[in-house]
Design a protein around this motif. Sequence first.
Motif, PDB file in Angstrom:
ATOM      1  N   GLN A 118      -7.450  13.436   7.251  1.00 12.51           N
ATOM      2  CA  GLN A 118      -6.102  12.979   6.848  1.00 12.51           C
ATOM      3  C   GLN A 118      -5.475  14.172   6.201  1.00 12.51           C
ATOM      4  O   GLN A 118      -3.861  14.142   6.381  1.00 12.51           O
ATOM      5  CB  GLN A 118      -6.507  11.813   5.690  1.00 12.51           C
ATOM      6  N   HIS A 119      -6.288  14.882   5.451  1.00 13.87           N
ATOM      7  CA  HIS A 119      -5.420  15.893   4.737  1.00 13.87           C
ATOM      8  C   HIS A 119      -4.631  16.885   5.655  1.00 13.87           C
ATOM      9  O   HIS A 119      -3.769  17.371   5.468  1.00 13.87           O
ATOM     10  CB  HIS A 119      -6.354  16.620   3.775  1.00 13.87           C
ATOM     11  N   ARG A 175      -6.860   1.771  15.141  1.00 16.75           N
ATOM     12  CA  ARG A 175      -6.081   1.657  13.985  1.00 16.75           C
ATOM     13  C   ARG A 175      -4.607   2.177  13.818  1.00 16.75           C
ATOM     14  O   ARG A 175      -3.750   1.520  13.417  1.00 16.75           O
ATOM     15  CB  ARG A 175      -6.914   2.435  12.802  1.00 16.75           C
ATOM     16  N   TYR A 176      -4.576   3.365  14.393  1.00 14.93           N
ATOM     17  CA  TYR A 176      -3.285   3.924  14.600  1.00 14.93           C
ATOM     18  C   TYR A 176      -2.263   3.000  15.309  1.00 14.93           C
ATOM     19  O   TYR A 176      -1.341   2.762  14.606  1.00 14.93           O
ATOM     20  CB  TYR A 176      -3.209   5.318  15.189  1.00 14.93           C
ATOM     21  N   ALA A 232       1.129   1.964   2.863  1.00 14.31           N
ATOM     22  CA  ALA A 232      -0.262   1.158   3.388  1.00 14.31           C
ATOM     23  C   ALA A 232      -0.369   1.350   4.783  1.00 14.31           C
ATOM     24  O   ALA A 232      -1.398   1.800   5.377  1.00 14.31           O
ATOM     25  CB  ALA A 232       0.056  -0.195   2.806  1.00 14.31           C
ATOM     26  N   ARG A 233       0.788   1.086   5.520  1.00 13.08           N
ATOM     27  CA  ARG A 233       0.582   1.468   6.801  1.00 13.08           C
ATOM     28  C   ARG A 233       0.099   3.018   7.342  1.00 13.08           C
ATOM     29  O   ARG A 233      -0.656   3.152   8.072  1.00 13.08           O
ATOM     30  CB  ARG A 233       1.902   0.837   7.671  1.00 13.08           C
ATOM     31  N   SER A 234       0.946   3.973   6.568  1.00  9.42           N
ATOM     32  CA  SER A 234       0.464   5.390   6.720  1.00  9.42           C
ATOM     33  C   SER A 234      -1.089   5.364   6.553  1.00  9.42           C
ATOM     34  O   SER A 234      -1.752   6.225   7.281  1.00  9.42           O
ATOM     35  CB  SER A 234       1.250   6.272   5.911  1.00  9.42           C
ATOM     36  N   ARG A 235      -1.628   4.967   5.395  1.00  7.04           N
ATOM     37  CA  ARG A 235      -2.955   5.012   5.187  1.00  7.04           C
ATOM     38  C   ARG A 235      -3.765   4.662   6.262  1.00  7.04           C
ATOM     39  O   ARG A 235      -4.680   4.913   6.732  1.00  7.04           O
ATOM     40  CB  ARG A 235      -3.289   4.424   3.925  1.00  7.04           C
ATOM     41  N   ARG A 236      -3.323   3.277   6.777  1.00 10.81           N
ATOM     42  CA  ARG A 236      -4.244   2.799   7.700  1.00 10.81           C
ATOM     43  C   ARG A 236      -4.138   3.339   9.116  1.00 10.81           C
ATOM     44  O   ARG A 236      -5.104   3.696   9.748  1.00 10.81           O
ATOM     45  CB  ARG A 236      -3.948   1.316   7.782  1.00 10.81           C
ATOM     46  N   ARG A 237      -3.113   3.806   9.402  1.00 13.55           N
ATOM     47  CA  ARG A 237      -2.763   4.616  10.610  1.00 13.55           C
ATOM     48  C   ARG A 237      -3.881   5.855  10.481  1.00 13.55           C
ATOM     49  O   ARG A 237      -4.142   6.312  11.799  1.00 13.55           O
ATOM     50  CB  ARG A 237      -1.393   4.921  10.655  1.00 13.55           C
ATOM     51  N   THR A 238      -3.953   6.430   9.442  1.00 11.92           N
ATOM     52  CA  THR A 238      -4.547   7.936   9.425  1.00 11.92           C
ATOM     53  C   THR A 238      -6.057   7.744   9.145  1.00 11.92           C
ATOM     54  O   THR A 238      -6.533   8.648   8.858  1.00 11.92           O
ATOM     55  CB  THR A 238      -3.686   8.774   8.422  1.00 11.92           C
ATOM     56  N   GLY A 239      -6.406   6.563   8.861  1.00  9.59           N
ATOM     57  CA  GLY A 239      -8.021   6.578   8.733  1.00  9.59           C
ATOM     58  C   GLY A 239      -8.506   5.254   7.627  1.00  9.59           C
ATOM     59  O   GLY A 239      -9.772   5.272   7.700  1.00  9.59           O
ATOM     60  N   ALA A 240      -7.593   4.904   6.930  1.00 10.23           N
ATOM     61  CA  ALA A 240      -8.216   3.873   6.041  1.00 10.23           C
ATOM     62  C   ALA A 240      -8.761   2.721   6.521  1.00 10.23           C
ATOM     63  O   ALA A 240      -8.094   1.969   7.295  1.00 10.23           O
ATOM     64  CB  ALA A 240      -6.972   3.529   5.113  1.00 10.23           C
ATOM     65  N   HIS A 254       7.646   8.430   3.544  1.00 10.45           N
ATOM     66  CA  HIS A 254       7.410   7.258   2.835  1.00 10.45           C
ATOM     67  C   HIS A 254       6.728   7.403   1.433  1.00 10.45           C
ATOM     68  O   HIS A 254       6.890   6.848   0.407  1.00 10.45           O
ATOM     69  CB  HIS A 254       6.254   6.341   3.698  1.00 10.45           C
ATOM     70  N   GLU A 255       5.730   8.380   1.200  1.00 12.59           N
ATOM     71  CA  GLU A 255       5.383   8.896  -0.102  1.00 12.59           C
ATOM     72  C   GLU A 255       6.440   9.326  -0.945  1.00 12.59           C
ATOM     73  O   GLU A 255       6.183   8.791  -2.314  1.00 12.59           O
ATOM     74  CB  GLU A 255       4.340  10.015   0.160  1.00 12.59           C
ATOM     75  N   GLU A 256       7.223  10.263  -0.630  1.00 15.06           N
ATOM     76  CA  GLU A 256       8.280  10.672  -1.291  1.00 15.06           C
ATOM     77  C   GLU A 256       9.102   9.525  -1.873  1.00 15.06           C
ATOM     78  O   GLU A 256       9.720   9.506  -3.018  1.00 15.06           O
ATOM     79  CB  GLU A 256       8.946  11.732  -0.767  1.00 15.06           C
ATOM     80  N   ARG A 257       9.411   8.527  -1.095  1.00 13.76           N
ATOM     81  CA  ARG A 257      10.426   7.551  -1.303  1.00 13.76           C
ATOM     82  C   ARG A 257       9.702   6.672  -2.495  1.00 13.76           C
ATOM     83  O   ARG A 257      10.484   5.983  -3.227  1.00 13.76           O
ATOM     84  CB  ARG A 257      10.767   6.744  -0.136  1.00 13.76           C
ATOM     85  N   ALA A 258       8.572   6.226  -2.320  1.00 11.80           N
ATOM     86  CA  ALA A 258       7.839   5.588  -3.235  1.00 11.80           C
ATOM     87  C   ALA A 258       7.566   6.287  -4.607  1.00 11.80           C
ATOM     88  O   ALA A 258       7.956   5.724  -5.694  1.00 11.80           O
ATOM     89  CB  ALA A 258       6.393   5.221  -2.935  1.00 11.80           C
ATOM     90  N   ARG A 259       7.519   7.644  -4.607  1.00  6.01           N
ATOM     91  CA  ARG A 259       7.250   8.317  -5.870  1.00  6.01           C
ATOM     92  C   ARG A 259       8.619   8.546  -6.519  1.00  6.01           C
ATOM     93  O   ARG A 259       8.706   8.928  -7.663  1.00  6.01           O
ATOM     94  CB  ARG A 259       6.654   9.825  -5.520  1.00  6.01           C
ATOM     95  N   GLU A 260       9.570   8.347  -5.837  1.00  4.15           N
ATOM     96  CA  GLU A 260      10.908   8.502  -6.460  1.00  4.15           C
ATOM     97  C   GLU A 260      11.310   7.441  -7.662  1.00  4.15           C
ATOM     98  O   GLU A 260      11.921   7.660  -8.689  1.00  4.15           O
ATOM     99  CB  GLU A 260      12.171   8.511  -5.303  1.00  4.15           C
ATOM    100  N   LEU A 261      10.372   6.311  -7.374  1.00  6.52           N
ATOM    101  CA  LEU A 261      10.513   5.231  -8.336  1.00  6.52           C
ATOM    102  C   LEU A 261       9.535   5.251  -9.549  1.00  6.52           C
ATOM    103  O   LEU A 261       9.546   4.478 -10.460  1.00  6.52           O
ATOM    104  CB  LEU A 261      10.183   3.967  -7.695  1.00  6.52           C
ATOM    105  N   LEU A 262       8.754   6.476  -9.615  1.00  2.00           N
ATOM    106  CA  LEU A 262       7.959   6.620 -10.861  1.00  2.00           C
ATOM    107  C   LEU A 262       8.493   7.011 -12.289  1.00  2.00           C
ATOM    108  O   LEU A 262       9.890   7.313 -11.970  1.00  2.00           O
ATOM    109  CB  LEU A 262       7.030   7.847 -10.548  1.00  2.00           C
ATOM    110  N   THR A 263       7.948   6.777 -13.295  1.00  4.39           N
ATOM    111  CA  THR A 263       8.533   6.968 -14.468  1.00  4.39           C
ATOM    112  C   THR A 263       8.864   8.516 -14.491  1.00  4.39           C
ATOM    113  O   THR A 263       8.068   9.275 -14.297  1.00  4.39           O
ATOM    114  CB  THR A 263       7.485   6.561 -15.554  1.00  4.39           C
ATOM    115  N   PRO A 264      10.132   8.807 -15.050  1.00  6.02           N
ATOM    116  CA  PRO A 264      10.402  10.213 -14.901  1.00  6.02           C
ATOM    117  C   PRO A 264       9.255  11.186 -15.779  1.00  6.02           C
ATOM    118  O   PRO A 264       8.814  10.716 -16.758  1.00  6.02           O
ATOM    119  CB  PRO A 264      11.534  10.109 -15.463  1.00  6.02           C
ATOM    120  N   GLY A 265       8.995  12.334 -15.221  1.00  8.81           N
ATOM    121  CA  GLY A 265       7.974  13.389 -15.868  1.00  8.81           C
ATOM    122  C   GLY A 265       6.601  12.715 -15.717  1.00  8.81           C
ATOM    123  O   GLY A 265       5.806  13.558 -15.883  1.00  8.81           O
TER     124      GLY A 265
END
Length: 552
Positions: free
Chosen positions: A499-500, A224-225, A461-469, A511-522
């Motif tokens: 994974q943790h 998978r990795y 998604a690739r990160s999740r699959r690399r680490t075990g999804a 990758h997680e941080e870049r995706a979460r930059e786009l969330l609704t503020p707050g």
Amino acid sequence: MKSTPSSPAPAKTDSPWAPLAARVFRALWIAQLVSNIGSWMQTVGAQWLLVGHGAALVTLVQTAASLPVVLLALPSGVIADRFDRRSVLLAAQFAMLAVSGTLAVLAFTDSLSPTLLLVLTFLLGGGTALMGPAWQAIQPELVERRRLGQAAALGAVNMNLARAVGPALGGALVAAAGAGWVFAFNAASYLGIAAVLLVWRRPPTAAPGTGNEGLLAALHAGRRYVWNAPGVRRVLLRTLLFVPGGAALWALLPLTASRSLGLGSGGYGLLLGAVGVGAVAGAFTLPRVRRVLGANGTLAAGAVVFAGVLAVLATVRTPWLVAAALLPGGLAWIAVLSTLNAAVQTRLPGWVRARGLAVYLLVFQGGQALAAPLWGALAGRLGLSGSLLTAGAVMLLSAASVRRWPLHDPEGINPSPSDHWPAPPLVFEPGEADGPVLVSVVYRVPAGNRAEFTDRMHHVARSRRRTGALTWGLYQDGSEPERFVETYLISSWAEHLAQHHVRLTATDRDHEERARELLTPGTLPEVTHAFDTTSGPAVRQRTNVGAPGSGP
């Protein structure tokens, strides 16, 4: 003995010999050089014993040595990730010592038939297969990560320096005293590596990333990795495009020496030595070549040079001219292989390093094992010249393909571990085998960011699959368009804990941080862990909504 990487002055940081300042690396490098000399002496002895039995049997020596890696590389990678790598290496040394000793005894007693020779060569290849992933995986323990490229190049220098010396010694020894003595020397050569490993006091470490998973589960985790790491896949593709054509030289050189050039075992050894001399000389020019050409330019130039060498072997009948042509052949070989090896080393995190390297060795050795008998069969139909010219054409195609499939890592993976997920606050303590576990993450995304958010989540998604999804999905709520739900399935709670705390890297965090930059503020993601209620011994309350902002 403890490895103590040196801290040289900045001006010397890029020295190709810098890794030798690490004491254990230096000792193992010297011991490996002796062992590699013994291996090349044995190769000359084995191939020369079969020269009179036809092209097919001669090329089968390379297949017998490489095929075990095809069969055992992946299980060996799991073993190296699950168990103490020092112990694995020691077991491999003593096993190969026993097989080489048997070869020597049979040769001294004139009991070594072609079949026995190939069988025992196959068993030696099994020892190499067991050793390979563990040997590659301990390199980051011996030298600093920034010097892994130099360490990979020094490994190639080691092999080719042995090629410069071993074949000549082997050919001379076979001519003077018989093949039994080269087999005996090879058996003794394993003792040096074993001695260094016995003295090395490697700190005890847990087998990372495997937990209590079985062999098949660990194999699937490694697969998978690799499948979800585009940069690693590209290294494997470039290896597959180079190795089959390159295998023709090693498979057909003994026949070229004996039939086309009229040389004996000593002359064949000198031809192999010329390849080794070229490779060692190349180590001094390789850093400059890479600075000028870059990694992809080095791969393309190496394939073109190797094609030219194969053309010379096919058409020239003067031994000294062939030997001169083999010098740049050695340089091209080390340039390509050290570039590929360094690339795969730097793209694999520690928890799956041995398994990822096992896949690389599988492609490298498998390409040689499968290609060698094909070149031998082709030589029987087209003759040596026709087979070598065909191999040269294959190498030119490899060079041309660099433009279409360059050595490229689109994610720029930084394999440094990152334990950035907090422990999920569950209301019960799951067992390690509990599962499957369904992880759901809810995001709130404003209308203007949704397309970009979806695009960035493909990297997650690739990160999740690399680490075990096992599965992954991203869904938009039909009644609340700003609500996105990410779901992925993990086979067990132990896998999710891995994974943790073990498998995540700095790139996964980015990758997680870049995706979460786009969330609704707050707003912060809301994480849910749900456990399968049909496979466990009892139905329990098995869901928990993590605090906003907690990691998956």
